[in-house]
Design a protein around this motif. Structure first.
Motif, mmCIF file in Angstrom:
data_model
loop_
_atom_site.group_PDB
_atom_site.id
_atom_site.type_symbol
_atom_site.label_atom_id
_atom_site.label_comp_id
_atom_site.label_asym_id
_atom_site.label_seq_id
_atom_site.Cartn_x
_atom_site.Cartn_y
_atom_site.Cartn_z
ATOM 1 N N LEU B 88 0.911 -1.063 -0.036
ATOM 2 C CA LEU B 88 -0.291 0.147 -0.026
ATOM 3 C C LEU B 88 0.934 1.148 0.134
ATOM 4 O O LEU B 88 0.427 2.200 -0.493
ATOM 5 N N SER B 110 -4.981 7.827 -0.610
ATOM 6 C CA SER B 110 -4.714 6.882 0.371
ATOM 7 C C SER B 110 -5.073 7.216 1.753
ATOM 8 O O SER B 110 -4.927 8.319 2.186
ATOM 9 N N ILE B 188 -7.071 3.673 -1.506
ATOM 10 C CA ILE B 188 -6.415 2.687 -0.987
ATOM 11 C C ILE B 188 -6.820 2.911 0.771
ATOM 12 O O ILE B 188 -6.320 3.814 1.325
ATOM 13 N N ASP B 190 -6.114 1.513 4.557
ATOM 14 C CA ASP B 190 -5.326 0.309 5.614
ATOM 15 C C ASP B 190 -6.096 0.274 6.820
ATOM 16 O O ASP B 190 -5.690 1.225 7.690
#
Lengths: 287, 420
Positions: B88, B110, B188, B190
């Motif tokens: 990532l 992200s 993206i 996480d």
């Protein structure tokens, strides 16, 4: 035929939007264009730093004035009155203050910029943006301080009855640009080193202090007499000496010195940017 | 091939392993080293340049190839150190790859952490703009979505209060809300859903589902919450030791992952980076005799030992263990449960031992995550998916039920039978 033209537009659309991530990234002019694309973020970082600083100190915005002003008073007492340091025939307080505000713009920018990546490590390790923005925003923040401090200078000029001539007013922004270039350039070099060697920031204040005494801030360059050219190697000499010339008419404007300062600063800035870009790819891994 | 939005070719990422103790390289030490033993230094440099000096390398990712099409919502799962976060980070351009090339068609947003760049001194309103700008939104875009962001975070009343006075819940809500309103082509994400209270997590999941259902949006999503992956992603990638072992429908990948017991280790050691304030350097599962073991009889107590490396003095720290079974959380246990207060740590090494009573978990494979947080301020460290197995030994329950293990918990309750 129709189909192929359609494909072509798609390809073109993709071209404009295509990002390629590759192992090695060296400096290219795209980097500067990217900084321009992220100019809003540059603005926000600068805005954040100014806002936070003035929120945290009780005297707020006065701090930007207080620091150079008090330094000016103390220097005037010790160097101007007691030691009788020459000041090219202008009153010592205004002489030293002109030097001080440029000096503090430069030195505080350098100190802040060198630490900017570490101070923002939470962001650097989590979000992508052109890292060049950070050092630029540090210098912008210091420029705001400079502007505020410069108002006192304006007041002092009125008080002592100095009016700059037209050439002086035109030279002034050029001097600012030079200071800006060396602050960003020097800061970029130090910032990149600082990520790798964390003790650099402890050495820096000492280094900056020494630099103050080899720059004609508290004394005129003329005290060095025939060796004054040695001082000229230091780009801030050209800036400070010519700031006095432009605003106070202490000496005629030294175009040669300005040109030398400009070229030296431009080189430092280019070296700074290229080196920073080279070191950039390791920042997130090392910080 | 115009619908390919991400094309990853032979991506590799190498880290150098340094065994030196101490936080950073100090220029002082390097200079002292050169001056004290100039020839030794020279010899070392020559060797290094000539390639004779062996350096220990660690490939977090190796020769990874992947193509993702427009509109796909892809989950990424894998154990600790499988390379999920590295992947990532490379896709987000935070760190460059060592080898290979990635082509991305479109804008990338992200979200590796909620609240990146939040400043405690600034007000909620100011932080929305700052954080939005850091996440890559334009000022006009933030202004347009401002009301929506505030409404989702439910902080209308506190907009002009510095966030340092916010409750932890408000802080996280605001941070997530800003991030959830990004609209890049590729998003993206996480492990950001693991914050806030249960109700807010549900709300976040709902929002994530909204985002994934919007047409044309491509999403990469890393989580240890298998449930969340199953809900959000139609396809998933299983990473193992820096490479893709499986890229298939989420159901198939999850099934493979949960039934894979190869990763059962009594001792898990981690590379530490001295830049962080607190790090978990080692996790050991100990049986009742204090010997490392990942397979524990149901009828015996066991313990989990955490080795912490504290590089800077920190206050207000909370250590949490989150146990899960088949991807579902079954127990969340914190160091603060006992003392009802947060811990402070001074620089140095620590050992934290967590005792787990017998008959707490039923027979089966369990996993736990360890998180070290400065509560609602900062995640200091996280180590995920440490597995252990509870074995069916001396189990009075299975004796009565002919070997069936029902339920996740196995606590033996007291029954008093009174004849009246």
């Amino acid at each position: 035929m129709k189909l192929s033209s359609q494909n072509a537009t798609i390809a073109k659309y993709h071209m404009s939007n295509l990002t390629i991530i590759k192992p090695k990234k060296v400096f290219s002019f795209d980097d500067l264009r990217e900084v321009w694309q992220y100019r809003e973020l540059l603005y926000f970082f600068t805005w954040r730093d100014i806002k936070v600083r003035y929120k945290q100190t009780y005297i707020g915005i006065m701090w930007a004035v207080f620091q150079p002003f008090v330094t000016m008073v103390i220097f005037s007492i010790f160097f101007g009155i007691l030691l009788k340091v020459p000041s090219n025939g202008v009153p010592y307080p205004i002489f030293v203050y002109t030097g001080l505000i440029f000096w503090q713009f430069f030195s505080s920018s350098l100190a802040d910029t060198s630490n900017v990546l570490i101070a923002n490590q939470a962001i650097v390790t989590k979000v992508y943006f052109p890292r060049l923005i950070l050092p630029f925003s540090s210098v912008m923040t210091k420029f705001v301080d400079f502007t505020i401090a410069a108002m006192i200078l304006f007041g002092m000029m009125l008080y002592y009855g100095y009016t700059p001539n037209l050439v002086g007013i035109l030279v002034f922004p050029l001097l600012l640009v030079i200071t800006f270039m060396i602050s960003v350039g020097g800061g970029l070099i130090l910032a990149a080193i600082n990520v790798k060697y964390r003790d650099v920031r402890y050495v820096l204040p000492f280094f900056i202090q020494i630099l103050l005494f080899v720059t004609p801030v508290i004394y005129p360059a003329s005290v060095a007499e025939k060796y004054s050219w040695i001082l000229a190697i230091n780009p801030m000499t050209g800036v400070i000496q010519n700031a006095r010339a432009a605003l106070l008419g202490t000496t005629p404007i030294n175009w040669l010195l300005i040109s030398i300062s400009f070229i030296v600063c431009a080189i430092i800035l280019i070296v700074g940017i290229v080196n920073f870009k080279k070191a950039e790819r390791h920042f997130a891994d090392t910080i | 091939m115009t619908d390919t939005i991400i094309e990853i070719k032979n991506i590799g990422k190498k880290y150098k392993i340094t065994h030196e103790r101490g936080r950073y390289v100090a220029l002082r030490d390097v200079l002292a080293g050169v001056l004290k033993a100039p020839f030794k230094f020279l010899k070392y440099k020559i060797k290094q340049v000539a390639g004779l000096e062996k350096q220990e390398d660690f490939w977090a990712l190796k020769d990874l190839n992947l193509t993702i099409k427009k509109g796909e919502v892809v989950g990424i799962i894998g154990r600790n150190g499988a390379g999920k976060s590295t992947l990532l980070k490379i896709l987000s351009q935070i760190t460059p790859p060592t080898t290979g090339e990635i082509k991305i068609r479109g804008t990338v947003g992200s979200l590796l952490e909620v609240g990146t760049g939040f400043h405690p001194e600034l007000t909620g309103r100011e932080n929305i703009f700052l954080n939005g700008a850091i996440l890559g939104m334009k000022r006009s875009e933030i202004a347009r979505k401002f009301d929506e962001i505030v409404a989702f975070a439910e902080i209308e009343k506190f907009l002009d209060t510095p966030v340092k006075y916010y409750s932890s819940g408000m802080y996280v809500r605001l941070a997530f809300s800003v991030a959830a309103h990004m609209e890049p082509d590729i998003l993206i994400v996480d492990e950001v859903l693991a914050v806030g209270d249960a109700e807010f997590q549900k709300k976040c999941m709902g929002k994530m589902q909204d985002i994934t259902e919007k047409k044309g949006r491509t999403i990469l999503f890393v989580s240890h919450n298998i449930n969340a992956i199953q809900q959000l992603c139609n396809k998933s990638i299983l990473l193992e030791k820096g490479n893709i072992v499986m890229f298939d429908t989420t159901d198939k990948v999850v099934d493979h992952y949960l039934n894979d017991t190869k990763g059962l280790n009594a001792v898990s050691e981690f590379n530490t980076n001295h830049g962080k304030d607190v790090q978990v350097s080692k996790i050991t599962i100990l049986n009742k005799n204090n010997t490392p073991a990942a397979r524990i009889p149901i009828s015996e107590d066991f313990s989990i030992k955490l080795n912490l490396e504290v590089n800077n003095d920190v206050t207000g720290v909370i250590i949490t263990l989150q146990f899960s079974y088949q991807g579902e959380v079954v127990l969340i246990s914190s160091i603060s449960d006992q003392a009802e207060k947060l811990s402070d740590f001074k620089k140095g090494d620590y050992e934290v031992i967590v005792s787990v009573p017998k008959f707490l978990f039923n027979v089966g494979h369990y996993h736990f995550d360890v998180t070290v947080d400065k509560v609602f301020v900062e995640r200091l460290d996280i180590r995920q998916y440490i597995g252990f197995e509870i074995q069916d030994i001396n189990n009075p329950k299975t004796a009565a039920y002919n070997g069936q293990n029902l339920g996740v918990m196995a606590s033996i309750l007291d029954y008093k039978v009174i004849n009246k």
